[in-house]
Every structure is written in structure tokens, then in C-alpha cells.
Design a protein around this motif. Sequence first.
Motif, short mmCIF file in Angstrom:
data_model
loop_
_atom_site.label_atom_id
_atom_site.label_comp_id
_atom_site.label_asym_id
_atom_site.label_seq_id
_atom_site.Cartn_x
_atom_site.Cartn_y
_atom_site.Cartn_z
N ILE A 94 -7.44 -3.48 -0.31
CA ILE A 94 -6.78 -3.24 0.97
C ILE A 94 -6.00 -4.49 1.35
CG2 ILE A 94 -8.73 -4.10 2.35
CD1 ILE A 94 -8.17 -1.81 4.36
N SER A 95 -4.96 -4.34 2.14
CA SER A 95 -4.20 -5.50 2.61
C SER A 95 -5.06 -6.30 3.59
CB SER A 95 -2.91 -5.07 3.30
OG SER A 95 -3.21 -4.42 4.53
N PRO A 96 -4.82 -7.60 3.73
CA PRO A 96 -5.61 -8.40 4.69
C PRO A 96 -5.53 -7.85 6.11
CG PRO A 96 -4.38 -9.85 3.23
CD PRO A 96 -3.91 -8.45 2.95
N GLU A 97 -4.35 -7.38 6.52
CA GLU A 97 -4.21 -6.83 7.87
C GLU A 97 -5.03 -5.56 8.04
OE1 GLU A 97 -0.48 -9.24 7.09
OE2 GLU A 97 -1.75 -7.85 5.98
N GLY A 98 -5.02 -4.70 7.00
CA GLY A 98 -5.79 -3.47 7.06
C GLY A 98 -7.29 -3.75 7.14
N ALA A 139 -6.40 -11.53 9.97
CA ALA A 139 -5.94 -11.29 8.60
C ALA A 139 -6.27 -12.46 7.67
CB ALA A 139 -4.44 -11.02 8.59
N GLU A 140 -6.19 -13.68 8.19
CA GLU A 140 -6.50 -14.86 7.37
C GLU A 140 -7.96 -14.85 6.95
OE1 GLU A 140 -6.00 -19.74 7.60
OE2 GLU A 140 -5.01 -18.44 9.07
N ASN A 141 -8.85 -14.49 7.87
CA ASN A 141 -10.27 -14.39 7.53
C ASN A 141 -10.51 -13.30 6.49
OD1 ASN A 141 -9.83 -15.30 10.40
ND2 ASN A 141 -12.01 -15.77 10.26
N ALA A 142 -9.79 -12.19 6.66
CA ALA A 142 -9.94 -11.08 5.72
C ALA A 142 -9.47 -11.47 4.32
CB ALA A 142 -9.15 -9.87 6.22
N ALA A 143 -8.36 -12.18 4.24
CA ALA A 143 -7.84 -12.62 2.93
C ALA A 143 -8.86 -13.49 2.21
CB ALA A 143 -6.54 -13.39 3.12
N LYS A 144 -9.52 -14.35 2.94
CA LYS A 144 -10.54 -15.22 2.33
C LYS A 144 -11.73 -14.40 1.83
CE LYS A 144 -11.09 -19.15 4.35
NZ LYS A 144 -10.58 -20.06 3.30
N GLY A 148 0.83 -1.19 0.00
CA GLY A 148 0.00 0.00 0.00
C GLY A 148 0.87 1.24 0.00
N ALA A 149 0.29 2.37 -0.31
CA ALA A 149 1.03 3.64 -0.25
C ALA A 149 1.40 3.94 1.21
CB ALA A 149 0.17 4.76 -0.82
N TYR A 150 2.48 4.71 1.39
CA TYR A 150 2.95 4.99 2.75
C TYR A 150 1.87 5.77 3.53
CZ TYR A 150 6.11 5.97 6.57
OH TYR A 150 6.69 6.02 7.81
#
Length: 324
Positions: free
Chosen positions: A226-230, A242-247, A163-165
Motif C-alpha cells: 500500500i502507499s504510505p498515505e493509504g 505518511a512518513e511513519n507509515a513509510a518507515k 496504485g490502481a485507480y
Amino acid sequence: MASTSYQLEFEVPLRALQERIHALEAGDQNSATVRDDLRAARKALLDKTREIYSNLDEWQTVRVARHPDRPMFTDYVDLICDEFVELHGDKFFGDDRALRTGFAKIDEFKVMLVGHHKGKTLKERNECYFGCAHPEGYRKAMLKMKKAAKYGLPIICLIDTPGAYPGIGAEERGQAQVIAESMLEMSRLGTPIICVVIGEGGSGGALGIGVGDRVAVLEFAYYSVISPEGCAGILWKSHDYAENAAKALKLTSRHLARLGAIDDVIEEPTGGAHRDHYQMAARLKMYLVKSLRELCDKPKDQLVAERYDKFRRIGQFLDEPAAV
């Protein structure tokens, strides 16, 4: 298939096979039994690697996209380009090392190459902010892309950023504004643009150089709003999800191709690009040259019109309320 010093947790079953191969390679190569055992062990390793990588889930794909041995922008410059002359600075604030630009030559094509670079050593990663570009990076990219259009050079963008800074200084210097401006300018440049996600394709940082006539994603890269963590931080208030978000994000190449969000998926070597930089570079170069040959003869007006139509078609819309 090359082995790598860094292994992900789902690659653990490969370790015993790799150790057996190393032991056999250190043995008597004149022995027919040793040669047969070595051949069988190599085949078993190849089969097991194919089995694991053909069944990766979304979070495992993200982990592969972030593999520290995965080829980066500078690796592809060395392996694909016959020549490369880097261009620096945005003529406004400074030179962002997370976004690299320069004139390049790939076979018979002279191009403008733009791409994120995460850095290899800790010192370089800090200088590159781990691939997270500041506003001056996108201004630099915009400036060089306009120069390419002026001289009729195709543009190639290699995307690899979480992502952008997100720092205060970047926001004060207009991070969101400059990403929006970059997308607008790319949408109307009268020259071929090819965008390839080579690792991480996260958020506006990726979209800032992601508007092109061809948008491709490497097989084990990801591309997401967006990144999974975000995403996990927003929806679940914790990065532990984050794993749930990635899915939920449907961010892998197979999802993106099925949803029509990208044009092509570039197949990676068995076990991922980090296992064979040369083969991955050869496949990427083949795709770039093929795409350039298809796009370079098109009139400027047709390129811009088709690019506009392509992005207008992305996404699915309801013409009437969905049934409850």
C-alpha cells in the motif's frame, strides 16, 4: 552528474555547490585557478550527493521515487528499445493510457513491453490518471501478454504506479477481479517474464503486472502492499503520518532485498535516476539483456515451476506459536 530544476528539501545543501559551479563555469576557463576551483567544486558536489543519498530514510526514498524528473516508461522506450510498436485496447471497454503495451526490440531480443506511464505534462498526466490504471488497462496487458506467450516472446514489465485507480467506475468494472486474474495468468504463462519497479510500486496496481521470473527494484524506487498515505489513512486516520507509515512498511530496495521479496536491486546513478537518464537506461538495459539471456533457453515447464516456487517462498512463516 546533471543538475535538476526540481529539488527535494534534503537536497538543499547541494544548491550552494551547484551555484558555485555555475559561476565558475561562466568565468575564465583559461585560468588555472578557475579550473582548479571548478574541479574541486565538482568533487565536493559529488561527495555531498553521495553522502546524502547513501543515508536516505524510507520517506525520503519515496520522495525520490516520485521525483517529477525521474525517467518514465516512455523515456526508457526511447533510450533502451531499438524498435517499439504500441498496441492499444482491451477489446472490451477502451484503451487505458496509464498502462502501455507494445512489441519492442532490445538488442537481439524481440519482447512484449508492458508498463505504467504517469505522463509528463499536466494534460498527459490527467489522461494517464497519474499512472493509476483502470480495469481495461490490466485487461489490455493480459491480452498482450497472452499474445506474447503464444508467439514465444519474453515479457518485460516496467512498474511505476501509486496504485490502481480507486474510482467508482473502476470498481464497477471489476478492478480487484481483473488484478487477481492478471496475477494468476502471469503465474502460468510459458514465457520468460521480467518485472522491474522503476519508480513507485504501490499496492495491487503494481502487483497486477508484477509476477515474473525476475523481480527487480531500482535503488531508490519503492515496492509496497500500500502507499504510505493509504497506510497512514487506515492506521492513523490521517495522511499526515505518511512518513511513519513509510518507515513501518519496509518498502525500500534494501529492505525488500533483505526480506527476500525481490531478486535484484539495480543501482542508480549518483543522486538518483532523475540526474542521469542515459546512465540509468544503460544500467537497466544491461540488467534486462543479462536476464533475458539467462531465461530464454529454459524450457517452458521449468520456467513456470521455478516461478511458482519463487513466489511460494516469499515471506516468513512460524511453524509453531511464537514465544510470548
